[in-house]
Design a protein around this motif. Structure first.
Motif, PDB file in Angstrom:
ATOM      1  N   TYR A 284     -11.499  -5.243  -2.961  1.00 11.60           N
ATOM      2  CA  TYR A 284     -10.551  -6.064  -3.722  1.00 11.60           C
ATOM      3  C   TYR A 284     -11.036  -7.500  -3.785  1.00 11.60           C
ATOM      4  CZ  TYR A 284      -6.035  -8.343  -4.811  1.00 11.60           C
ATOM      5  OH  TYR A 284      -5.030  -9.079  -5.380  1.00 11.60           O
TER       6      TYR A 284
ATOM      7  N   ASN B  87      -7.795 -10.691 -11.329  1.00  7.72           N
ATOM      8  CA  ASN B  87      -8.138  -9.627 -10.380  1.00  7.72           C
ATOM      9  C   ASN B  87      -9.320  -8.824 -10.953  1.00  7.72           C
ATOM     10  OD1 ASN B  87      -6.477  -6.500  -9.519  1.00  7.72           O
ATOM     11  ND2 ASN B  87      -8.162  -7.521  -8.470  1.00  7.72           N
TER      12      ASN B  87
ATOM     13  N   GLU C 253     -10.793  -3.948  -7.911  1.00  7.64           N
ATOM     14  CA  GLU C 253      -9.842  -3.334  -6.979  1.00  7.64           C
ATOM     15  C   GLU C 253     -10.166  -1.851  -6.825  1.00  7.64           C
ATOM     16  OE1 GLU C 253      -5.075  -2.877  -6.018  1.00  7.64           O
ATOM     17  OE2 GLU C 253      -5.731  -3.916  -7.843  1.00  7.64           O
TER      18      GLU C 253
END
Length: 887
Positions: free
Chosen positions: A606, A630, A633
């Protein structure tokens, strides 16, 4: 990655050096001298006009804390302190040039309404902990135990003390009597106590302090002024007993044929709470057969990702003085799921039984909803040598379910007799700048239920070091766990959601079905800066960076809280904060965060980067917003023991705004939005709140909320065997929820309140486009799954049948996962503190969880209200009477 981890640290060390443009000046600690009075003839009426008060001088010369830090306050405040054989006596004079504008709002205890004045007393003089006593002009009391040098304020500490207030043409006054038995202190002949007095002027949202403490100071309690003149304080030890009686009746819908559901249930119980001062600074709290019927119900919540939902503790015995037992594994400024991990989570004590009953046709069961606590005790306090001590012991009873079959009954154990132990020790050195500590927990069960660990142990050591005016710190801890049980029990732990040792592509772990114990470890190391010399704009740079880990075999959930094991998390937070007013702002801050995660096999799981900003405006509105990216992940848990699954990258944002909460009507609005790149995930959540205070004694809050999320293909559904291999079935999922929370509070007097809480809640999840996992770590999203073609899958009653090889025979089946969850919870509580420390509760609770799982087509709002209000709820009526003896 090393650059990502260490660059912020070097940046901030450099930034602090070049931006410190204002020379630091030493702040002189104020002193106030009190004196002893014998047979003090003071009538506690809020008017300090007795001659006795003339034996000491007024203390004053307050300084603004906010908004104009360091400036003289708009209205001055004075105080006097005396003491006699039993009490610390305090008088206040709060000047106000507009007495008609003083705000006399009322509320329940510890909600700090309207104008108030407060004293914080460091009677240990350890520069880290203190006792806080707040009195509002309306007569509402508030009290808190302060720990961690001002980082923790525990409002669940409820001592016995006395106060009265009065408004006159100069402003308002107050008188307080605080029994020495409610404080903790050593046996010095001439002790020096630390203390601070602060005042809030509600209409101006202004706070001022007697001892000037900059907002960017490295602590709170350590900066207090000093109280001199105390001599030979009373040595009488505190003894308090609070017996109680509870009468309760339940009314619910009768079920034909069920002998346990005849429509009503009644009970009458009694118990005892108590406090015993073993020494003047160490106290024993105990409870026998406790009852928490007056406690507000938990809010509705559902998660589809498999992780446990964290609920706050609400039971008085466990939340009062809990600071000593609060052992967070991480507690980072950056925040993260790992911050919920605790070595001690008191909700484990007295929760729902772990066991269940398999019923045959024609059988009915009466199963306890909660495990009864036979008794609990905790020993806590702090010695004059700087030792903080905490020891808690609790025993829960063996619970049995009663099964009826045509009048013949049998019992099955659903929870064994269990003993819980928690011990905590802390030692301060160097004026509280160095702190070392340790903790140990143990859970020991009778061998009556094989699915539970017979023994579970955990412990840890922690260290904190502060320096340079307590602006800088290093904090570290290391911990261990060990669980023991049958081979079947330990196998279930290894393959449970938190550990998943059976998962594919994880060579560093494996399942061993013969093991009868597991031992793991975890820890945290972090360095940070929380204060400093303001620059020319009044701003200060702050930061924290660290690493926290949980080994694959770490297991804490017998008495702690652990979301997931087999993780190494890095976090960094950096912030620039301006605490003095400028332009349109009272305060303003901007933050940067980043996170990274690996498992113990070295797999990079992550990464995320975030920035956010928050403002408090001069009109007392608040607003903020943030953005998160992000890029990577991978989840080890999403497939419930299958391989690790790559999740789509994405971005998210949030924003909020709230109006001035002091007004008769105020509003707040919150919004969250996130999406996965490539049209793979969407998430949106909105909440709105309106607060109405038509009278000083009446307030109302209504908070509706709505959330919606959609995942294209990676929602776990089930696991099946196909040709000797595991098939992990996944699907698209569309989930929505609606909640509506209402609160009402009315004060008849400062000690007599009526409060109402209600929350209808609905959560619906609809699954579609089923398939199975093929290449879970593929870079291309669609390459990770095979979606069933029309000829491969067919619907059956309650599920689906799959014919993968198209040979006309069913290869495997799985059930339909769609569901609709509806819940309603409410509490109406009348609370009367008829004498200090003694209370009467009248409670009406409603609960309704109708069978609405198959109501999938009705629009969400209609489904919620039809199911909640068209079915009969469970009604509980309760009267609880307590009387507190102070011996």
């Amino acid at each position: 990655m090393k650059i990502i981890v260490f660059l912020p640290i070097f940046f901030f060390l450099w930034s602090v050096k070049i931006r410190a443009q204002v020379a630091q000046t030493d702040i002189v600690k104020k002193q106030y001298s009190t004196t002893f009075v014998k047979d003090a003839s003071i009538e506690l009426d809020g008017i300090p006009d007795e001659a006795t008060w003339n034996q000491v001088a007024w203390g004053g010369d307050f300084i603004q804390y906010q908004p104009a830090e360091g400036k003289p306050p708009s209205e001055q405040t004075q105080f006097k302190i005396l003491y006699d054989e039993k009490y610390l006596l305090i008088a206040y004079r709060c000047f106000d040039s507009a007495p008609d504008s003083i705000v006399e709002r009322m509320s329940r205890r510890d909600e700090f309404p309207g104008d108030w004045v407060e004293i914080n007393i460091d009677s240990y003089h350890d520069l880290r902990s203190a006792f806080s006593f707040t009195i509002s002009v309306s007569g509402v009391k508030g009290d808190e135990f302060i720990s961690g040098n001002g980082n923790n304020w525990d409002s669940n500490w409820n001592p016995i003390w006395y106060a009265k207030t009065h408004i006159d043409e100069q402003g308002w006054t107050a008188e307080l009597k605080i029994p020495f038995s409610q404080l903790r202190y050593g046996n010095q002949a001439e002790p020096v106590w630390g203390f601070e007095v602060q005042r809030r002027i509600f209409r101006k949202e202004e706070r001022s302090c007697w001892q000037y403490i900059p907002q960017n100071a490295g602590g709170w309690v350590s900066e207090f002024g000093e109280l001199l003149g105390l001599r030979n304080l009373p040595t009488r030890k505190q003894v308090e007993l609070a017996p109680y009686v509870v009468a309760q009746t339940e009314r619910f819908e009768k079920q034909d044929g069920n002998p346990f559901a005849d429509g009503s249930r009644n009970r009458l119980t009694a118990g005892l709470d108590g406090k015993l001062a073993v020494t003047r600074d160490l106290i024993l709290d105990f409870t026998i057969n406790p009852d928490f019927g007056q406690v507000e119900a938990d809010p509705g919540a559902v998660r589809l990702d498999g992780y446990e939902i964290f609920f706050e503790e609400r039971r008085p015995f466990f939340i009062e003085s809990r600071n000593i037992f609060d052992y967070r594994l991480t507690g980072s400024e950056a925040g993260g799921d790992y911050d919920s991990d605790l070595l001690f989570y008191s909700r484990r004590i007295g929760g729902a039984p772990h066991g269940g009953v398999q019923l045959q046709e024609g059988e009915y069961v009466d199963q306890p909803q909660k495990t009864s606590i036979l008794g609990a005790a905790k020993f806590s306090g702090k010695t004059k040598n700087g030792w903080s001590i905490g020891l808690m012991e609790s025993v829960t009873q063996r619970e049995r379910a009663t099964i009826d079959h045509n009048g013949e009954r049998r019992k099955e154990i659903v929870e064994p007799l269990t003993n819980y132990t928690v011990g905590r020790l802390l030692k301060d050195f160097n004026g509280g700048n160095t702190i070392v500590g340790g903790i140990f927990t143990a859970v020991n069960r009778e061998n009556d239920l094989d699915l539970l660990h017979r023994n579970a142990y955990s412990g840890g050591l922690d260290f904190q070091q502060f320096w340079k005016n307590r602006w800088w710190y290093v904090k570290a801890n290391m911990l261990f766990s060990r669980v023991e049980g049958s081979a079947e029990t330990i196998l279930a732990t290894q393959t449970g959601f938190i550990h998943l040792f059976q998962r594919e592509n994880a060579p560093h772990i494996s399942v061993d079905s013969t093991r009868t114990s597991l031992a793991g470890n975890g820890g945290t190391f972090k360095i940070g800066k929380i204060g400093g010399i303001p620059d020319k704009k009044g701003g200060v740079l702050k930061f924290e960076s660290g690493v926290t880990w949980r080994s694959p075999e770490l297991e804490l959930n017998d008495v702690g809280f652990l979301l997931s094991a087999d993780e190494i998390n890095h976090f960094t937070w950096a912030g620039y904060q301006i605490q003095k007013p400028f332009s349109i702002f009272r305060t303003w801050r901007i933050n940067y965060n980043h996170w990274a995660r690996w498992d113990f096999g070295g797999q990079f799981l992550y990464s995320a980067y975030n920035t956010n900003s928050h403002a408090w405006f001069k009109n007392n509105w608040n607003a903020g917003a943030g953005f998160t990216w992000n890029p990577n992940e991978i989840s080890n848990n999403a497939l419930r023991g299958g391989a690790s699954l790559r999740k789509p990258p994405g971005m998210g944002s949030f924003a909020y705004i709230s109006t001035d909460g002091r007004k008769k009507v105020s509003f707040n609005l919150n919004a969250n939005y996130a999406r996965g790149f490539g049209n793979t995930v969407t998430y949106e959540e909105y909440s709105f709140g309106v607060n109405v205070q038509p009278l000083d004694a009446l307030k109302f809050n209504l908070s509706p909320g709505y959330s919606h999320s959609w995942r294209r293909q990676d929602q776990f559904v089930s696991q099946v065997n196909y040709e000797g291999q595991r098939r992990t079935i996944v699907s698209e999922v569309d989930q929505r929820s609606i909640s509506l929370t209402a609160r009402l509070s009315y004060n008849l007097t400062p000690d007599l309140t009526v409060q109402y809480y209600a929350q209808p809640f609905i959560f619906r999840a609809l699954y579609d486009h089923y398939g199975y996992v093929t290449d879970p770590l593929a870079r291309q999203y669609d390459s990770r799954f095979h979606r069933y073609q029309a000829q491969e899958i067919s619907e059956t009653p309650g599920g689906f049948a799959v014919d993968e090889d198209a040979n006309g025979s069913v290869d495997y089946t799985f059930r339909t996962p769609d569901f609709n969850f509806v819940q309603f919870r409410s509490n109406l509580v009348l609370r009367w503190e008829y004498v200090p420390g003694s209370e009467v509760y009248l409670v009406w609770s409603q609960g309704n969880t109708p069978n609405a799982y198959s109501d999938l087509d009705t629009p969400l709002p209609k489904s919620l209200f039809d199911n909640v209000f068209n079915t009969r709820p469970q009604n509980i009526f309760l009267v609880k009477f307590t009387y507190r003896f102070l011996l």
